[in-house]
Design a protein around this motif. Structure first.
Motif, PDB file in Angstrom:
ATOM      1  N   ALA A 124       0.830  -1.204   0.000  1.00 21.94           N
ATOM      2  CA  ALA A 124       0.000   0.000   0.000  1.00 21.94           C
ATOM      3  C   ALA A 124       0.866   1.256   0.000  1.00 21.94           C
ATOM      4  O   ALA A 124       0.584   2.225  -0.707  1.00 21.94           O
ATOM      5  N   ARG A 125       1.946   1.242   0.770  1.00 22.18           N
ATOM      6  CA  ARG A 125       2.853   2.390   0.782  1.00 22.18           C
ATOM      7  C   ARG A 125       3.546   2.546  -0.570  1.00 22.18           C
ATOM      8  O   ARG A 125       3.724   3.672  -1.057  1.00 22.18           O
ATOM      9  N   LEU A 126       3.924   1.426  -1.183  1.00 19.87           N
ATOM     10  CA  LEU A 126       4.549   1.509  -2.500  1.00 19.87           C
ATOM     11  C   LEU A 126       3.594   2.112  -3.521  1.00 19.87           C
ATOM     12  O   LEU A 126       4.003   2.886  -4.391  1.00 19.87           O
ATOM     13  N   SER A 127       2.312   1.773  -3.406  1.00 20.61           N
ATOM     14  CA  SER A 127       1.321   2.329  -4.318  1.00 20.61           C
ATOM     15  C   SER A 127       1.280   3.845  -4.194  1.00 20.61           C
ATOM     16  O   SER A 127       1.235   4.572  -5.200  1.00 20.61           O
ATOM     17  N   SER A 163      13.078  -6.717  15.528  1.00 20.59           N
ATOM     18  CA  SER A 163      11.981  -5.799  15.217  1.00 20.59           C
ATOM     19  C   SER A 163      12.105  -4.520  16.043  1.00 20.59           C
ATOM     20  O   SER A 163      11.885  -3.412  15.529  1.00 20.59           O
ATOM     21  N   ASN A 164      12.474  -4.653  17.317  1.00 20.19           N
ATOM     22  CA  ASN A 164      12.665  -3.461  18.154  1.00 20.19           C
ATOM     23  C   ASN A 164      13.831  -2.628  17.657  1.00 20.19           C
ATOM     24  O   ASN A 164      13.780  -1.386  17.661  1.00 20.19           O
ATOM     25  N   LEU A 165      14.896  -3.291  17.224  1.00 25.86           N
ATOM     26  CA  LEU A 165      16.063  -2.583  16.692  1.00 25.86           C
ATOM     27  C   LEU A 165      15.687  -1.805  15.438  1.00 25.86           C
ATOM     28  O   LEU A 165      16.053  -0.634  15.283  1.00 25.86           O
ATOM     29  N   LEU A 166      14.951  -2.445  14.531  1.00 30.00           N
ATOM     30  CA  LEU A 166      14.568  -1.791  13.285  1.00 30.00           C
ATOM     31  C   LEU A 166      13.719  -0.560  13.567  1.00 30.00           C
ATOM     32  O   LEU A 166      13.907   0.504  12.959  1.00 30.00           O
ATOM     33  N   ARG A 167      12.783  -0.688  14.506  1.00 27.96           N
ATOM     34  CA  ARG A 167      11.926   0.450  14.849  1.00 27.96           C
ATOM     35  C   ARG A 167      12.713   1.587  15.483  1.00 27.96           C
ATOM     36  O   ARG A 167      12.426   2.762  15.261  1.00 27.96           O
ATOM     37  N   SER A 168      13.702   1.241  16.303  1.00 32.20           N
ATOM     38  CA  SER A 168      14.470   2.283  16.984  1.00 32.20           C
ATOM     39  C   SER A 168      15.369   3.048  16.018  1.00 32.20           C
ATOM     40  O   SER A 168      15.592   4.247  16.186  1.00 32.20           O
ATOM     41  N   VAL A 169      15.894   2.358  15.006  1.00 33.61           N
ATOM     42  CA  VAL A 169      16.766   3.016  14.029  1.00 33.61           C
ATOM     43  C   VAL A 169      15.953   3.869  13.065  1.00 33.61           C
ATOM     44  O   VAL A 169      16.323   5.005  12.740  1.00 33.61           O
ATOM     45  N   PHE A 170      14.831   3.332  12.605  1.00 33.64           N
ATOM     46  CA  PHE A 170      13.979   4.061  11.653  1.00 33.64           C
ATOM     47  C   PHE A 170      12.694   4.463  12.381  1.00 33.64           C
ATOM     48  O   PHE A 170      11.666   3.786  12.290  1.00 33.64           O
ATOM     49  N   THR A 172      11.308   7.755  12.410  1.00 34.55           N
ATOM     50  CA  THR A 172      10.771   9.063  12.010  1.00 34.55           C
ATOM     51  C   THR A 172       9.809   8.942  10.833  1.00 34.55           C
ATOM     52  O   THR A 172       9.857   9.729   9.894  1.00 34.55           O
ATOM     53  N   GLY A 173       8.947   7.944  10.887  1.00 33.62           N
ATOM     54  CA  GLY A 173       7.920   7.810   9.868  1.00 33.62           C
ATOM     55  C   GLY A 173       8.206   6.812   8.774  1.00 33.62           C
ATOM     56  O   GLY A 173       7.374   6.608   7.892  1.00 33.62           O
ATOM     57  N   GLU A 174       9.379   6.181   8.793  1.00 38.44           N
ATOM     58  CA  GLU A 174       9.680   5.161   7.791  1.00 38.44           C
ATOM     59  C   GLU A 174       8.808   3.919   8.027  1.00 38.44           C
ATOM     60  O   GLU A 174       8.363   3.666   9.148  1.00 38.44           O
ATOM     61  N   THR A 175       8.570   3.178   6.961  1.00 38.98           N
ATOM     62  CA  THR A 175       7.804   1.936   7.074  1.00 38.98           C
ATOM     63  C   THR A 175       8.739   0.784   7.401  1.00 38.98           C
ATOM     64  O   THR A 175       9.665   0.504   6.648  1.00 38.98           O
ATOM     65  N   THR A 176       8.528   0.130   8.539  1.00 37.30           N
ATOM     66  CA  THR A 176       9.318  -1.033   8.926  1.00 37.30           C
ATOM     67  C   THR A 176       8.393  -2.239   8.952  1.00 37.30           C
ATOM     68  O   THR A 176       7.294  -2.178   9.497  1.00 37.30           O
ATOM     69  N   LEU A 183      11.752 -12.169   6.610  1.00 33.78           N
ATOM     70  CA  LEU A 183      12.686 -11.130   6.198  1.00 33.78           C
ATOM     71  C   LEU A 183      12.225  -9.787   6.754  1.00 33.78           C
ATOM     72  O   LEU A 183      11.047  -9.429   6.654  1.00 33.78           O
ATOM     73  N   PHE A 184      13.162  -9.023   7.329  1.00 32.48           N
ATOM     74  CA  PHE A 184      12.854  -7.692   7.845  1.00 32.48           C
ATOM     75  C   PHE A 184      13.199  -6.657   6.772  1.00 32.48           C
ATOM     76  O   PHE A 184      14.199  -6.779   6.075  1.00 32.48           O
ATOM     77  N   VAL A 185      12.379  -5.618   6.681  1.00 32.19           N
ATOM     78  CA  VAL A 185      12.607  -4.605   5.654  1.00 32.19           C
ATOM     79  C   VAL A 185      12.156  -3.242   6.166  1.00 32.19           C
ATOM     80  O   VAL A 185      11.190  -3.135   6.936  1.00 32.19           O
ATOM     81  N   ALA A 186      12.894  -2.218   5.765  1.00 32.04           N
ATOM     82  CA  ALA A 186      12.495  -0.836   6.029  1.00 32.04           C
ATOM     83  C   ALA A 186      12.446  -0.103   4.696  1.00 32.04           C
ATOM     84  O   ALA A 186      13.366  -0.237   3.876  1.00 32.04           O
ATOM     85  N   LEU A 187      11.380   0.631   4.470  1.00 30.59           N
ATOM     86  CA  LEU A 187      11.218   1.433   3.258  1.00 30.59           C
ATOM     87  C   LEU A 187      11.565   2.866   3.622  1.00 30.59           C
ATOM     88  O   LEU A 187      10.836   3.515   4.373  1.00 30.59           O
ATOM     89  N   VAL A 188      12.703   3.359   3.130  1.00 32.85           N
ATOM     90  CA  VAL A 188      13.236   4.641   3.592  1.00 32.85           C
ATOM     91  C   VAL A 188      13.662   5.503   2.409  1.00 32.85           C
ATOM     92  O   VAL A 188      13.875   5.016   1.293  1.00 32.85           O
TER      93      VAL A 188
END
Length: 242
Positions: A124-127, A163-170, A172-176, A183-188
């Motif tokens: 949905a975010r990619l759309s 998952s906590n690490l990914l959220r803490s690094v990104f 400021t509104g990025e999609t994690t 597989l873990f992914v962040a859209l930044v």
């Protein structure tokens, strides 16, 4: 060339707009928001809020954002011989995206274990991104944790920790997100801060690997977004299945 709708005749503009409409679902095309947009145009008022409502309606009717924006351009070209103001097109896109997210939230948009977004939410975010702001350069940050831990609680601890690490690094509104196979992914967005974020992520992953005593190293890398939304979605599925 003088507009054929020089007088404030919203009904005539709606009729011409409908006649020029080439999209699908014509039976659902007319809505109160169409009348409001035409009234704002013919009375030379800001149509942003009307366009926002129209965007929500089009999303609810299953009309894609690009198709909807192209349809919104029609009355402006009929009346002014120009494209809609940027603020109007943006309001339409925002209304469309809001409705899409609300629909998605009615489905499984959050992973119940980690609290990260799901693959459907990333799509949905990619759309939104490909339709609304393709000029902003973005990328996927991928975190791959090989699923080789035989201890169930250890696997759970690793998933929660990453998952906590990914959220803490990104944060400021990025999609994690976490994909179906783990597989873990962040859209930044690419920018000056991305390098620092990757360093923080790598340091966190290194410390977590030692603590979890994994038998397969957790890898972190960056994937540029492909040229189309379809290719981006396929890339994620291929990486997740590898």
């Amino acid at each position: 060339m003088r507009s054929p709708f020089a007088k404030p005749d919203a009904a005539a503009l709606v009729a011409a707009w409908r006649a020029a409409h080439t999209g699908r679902d014509l039976d659902d095309w007319h809505t109160a928001a169409v009348d409001d947009v035409a009234h704002a145009i013919t009375h030379r008022r800001d149509a942003s809020e009307s366009a926002r409502l129209l965007g929500r309606h089009r999303a609810g009717a299953g009309i894609g954002m690009r198709e909807g924006v192209e349809d919104l351009e029609t009355p402006y070209r009929l009346h002014f011989r120009t494209a809609p103001p940027h603020a109007v097109s943006r309001a339409f896109a925002e209304g469309w995206a809001d409705a899409e997210v609300e629909t998605l939230l009615g489905r499984a948009s959050v992973d119940s274990l980690t609290g990260l977004a799901t693959y459907d939410y990333v799509c949905a975010r990619l759309s939104e991104i490909y339709a609304e702001s393709p000029d902003i350069e973005r990328c996927f940050v991928i975190v791959d944790a090989p699923n080789r831990l035989t201890n169930g609680p250890a696997r759970l601890a690793r998933s929660l920790g990453l998952s906590n690490l990914l959220r803490s690094v990104f944060s400021t509104g990025e999609t994690t997100a976490i994909l179906p196979h783990g597989l873990f992914v962040a859209l930044v967005a690419r920018g000056d801060s991305l390098g620092d974020s990757l360093q923080r992520l790598s340091r966190g992953v290194g410390a977590f690997e030692t603590a979890a005593d994994t038998s397969g190293r957790v890898r972190v890398w960056v994937e540029p977004l492909p040229g189309t939304q379809k290719l981006a979605e396929e890339l994620l599925l291929e990486l997740d299945a590898a």
